[in-house]
Scaffold this active site. Structure first.
Site, short mmCIF file in Angstrom:
data_model
loop_
_atom_site.label_atom_id
_atom_site.label_comp_id
_atom_site.label_asym_id
_atom_site.label_seq_id
_atom_site.Cartn_x
_atom_site.Cartn_y
_atom_site.Cartn_z
N PRO A 15 0.79 -1.23 0.00
CA PRO A 15 0.00 0.00 0.00
C PRO A 15 0.83 1.29 0.00
O PRO A 15 1.87 1.36 0.66
CB PRO A 15 -0.84 -0.11 1.28
N ASN A 16 0.31 2.24 -0.75
CA ASN A 16 0.85 3.60 -0.85
C ASN A 16 2.10 3.72 -1.71
O ASN A 16 2.56 4.83 -1.98
CB ASN A 16 1.10 4.21 0.54
N ARG A 23 5.09 10.97 -2.35
CA ARG A 23 4.78 10.73 -0.95
C ARG A 23 6.06 10.77 -0.11
O ARG A 23 6.99 10.00 -0.36
CB ARG A 23 4.13 9.35 -0.81
N TYR A 28 11.36 8.53 1.12
CA TYR A 28 11.29 7.49 0.10
C TYR A 28 11.93 7.87 -1.23
O TYR A 28 12.04 7.02 -2.12
CB TYR A 28 9.82 7.08 -0.12
N ASN A 79 8.10 -5.68 -1.21
CA ASN A 79 8.06 -4.55 -0.28
C ASN A 79 6.60 -4.45 0.18
O ASN A 79 5.78 -3.85 -0.50
CB ASN A 79 8.49 -3.25 -0.96
N ALA A 82 3.33 -0.96 4.72
CA ALA A 82 2.82 -1.02 6.09
C ALA A 82 2.40 -2.43 6.51
O ALA A 82 2.44 -2.76 7.71
CB ALA A 82 1.65 -0.04 6.24
N HIS A 85 4.43 -4.81 8.91
CA HIS A 85 4.39 -4.74 10.37
C HIS A 85 3.08 -5.27 10.97
O HIS A 85 2.95 -5.34 12.19
CB HIS A 85 4.59 -3.28 10.82
N GLU A 103 12.94 -9.54 1.26
CA GLU A 103 12.18 -8.39 1.79
C GLU A 103 12.93 -7.12 1.42
O GLU A 103 14.14 -7.04 1.61
CB GLU A 103 12.06 -8.53 3.31
N HIS A 105 12.89 -2.77 1.45
CA HIS A 105 12.33 -1.48 1.91
C HIS A 105 13.21 -0.35 1.40
O HIS A 105 14.44 -0.46 1.43
CB HIS A 105 12.29 -1.41 3.44
N ARG A 112 13.44 4.04 12.36
CA ARG A 112 12.21 4.85 12.40
C ARG A 112 11.37 4.50 13.64
O ARG A 112 11.91 4.02 14.62
CB ARG A 112 11.46 4.64 11.08
N ARG A 116 7.59 0.16 13.49
CA ARG A 116 8.15 -0.37 12.24
C ARG A 116 9.28 -1.36 12.48
O ARG A 116 9.85 -1.92 11.55
CB ARG A 116 8.68 0.78 11.35
C1 DQA Z 1 8.45 0.88 3.64
C2 DQA Z 1 8.60 1.02 5.14
C3 DQA Z 1 7.27 0.80 5.84
O1 DQA Z 1 7.42 0.94 7.24
C4 DQA Z 1 6.26 1.83 5.36
O2 DQA Z 1 4.99 1.56 5.94
C5 DQA Z 1 6.17 1.91 3.89
C6 DQA Z 1 7.37 1.77 3.08
C7 DQA Z 1 9.76 1.23 2.87
O3 DQA Z 1 9.87 0.85 1.72
O4 DQA Z 1 10.63 1.91 3.44
O5 DQA Z 1 5.10 2.20 3.34
O6 DQA Z 1 8.15 -0.48 3.34
#
Ligand code: DQA
Length: 149
Positions: A15-16, A23, A28, A79, A82, A85, A103, A105, A112, A116
């Site tokens: 998501p996002n 964003r 990021y 990736n 959110a 977690h 995994e 990120h 952070r 997280r």
């Molecule tokens: C993330 C880290 C996560 O904690 C966060 O919720 C994200 C992006 C990252 O790529 O750094 O949306 O996965």
């Protein structure tokens, strides 16, 4: 042009991440997900692996793609954003895979907020790439190419 005779590498994004580039760019970065996909594709030129690169804001959709990867992929880079977690559903789906799971990120979640610091996905990941921004995806692809050789 090499023949893509081997199974593809799946890259799934949670998501996002469709908002990447706009964003919180201070966390990021400014690259979009399309930029990252293009660079990952470039890395697979001359290999026998294709790239399947997807993003969803929906947990159930990600579960279905993970299940698809179980039979159709040679490796999975994820990736989960959110859901990293929070999602026992993603964890359970990932546990059913016998291919390597990486995994990935953009940020370093351990530097952070405390919420997280825990990842369900790390429990089943072969390795983790975090904190290097968008090039982390390319590092993950390189790792996969070594692992599946
Ligand atoms: C993330 C880290 C996560 O904690 C966060 O919720 C994200 C992006 C990252 O790529 O750094 O949306 O996965």
């Amino acid at each position: 042009m090499s023949q893509k005779t081997l199974k593809p590498i799946y890259v799934l994004n949670g998501p996002n991440l469709n908002l990447l580039g706009v964003r919180e760019p201070e966390i990021y970065g400014y690259d979009t997900l399309a930029d990252i996909e293009a660079r990952c594709k470039g890395l697979l030129e001359g290999t026998e692996h294709d790239l399947v690169f997807r993003q969803s804001n929906h947990e159930g959709q990600l579960v279905e793609w993970i299940q698809e990867a179980r039979t159709d992929a040679c490796a999975l880079i994820i990736n989960p954003a959110a859901y990293t977690h929070t999602s026992v559903a993603l964890y359970d789906a990932l546990k059913a895979l016998s291919i390597p799971i990486i995994e990935c990120h953009l940020s370093n979640p351990h530097a952070r907020e405390a919420f997280r610091h825990h990842s369900y996905v790390s429990l089943v990941a072969k390795g983790i790439v975090a904190g290097f921004g968008s090039i982390g995806y390319e590092l993950a692809i390189r790792a996969v190419l070594t692992l599946v050789k």
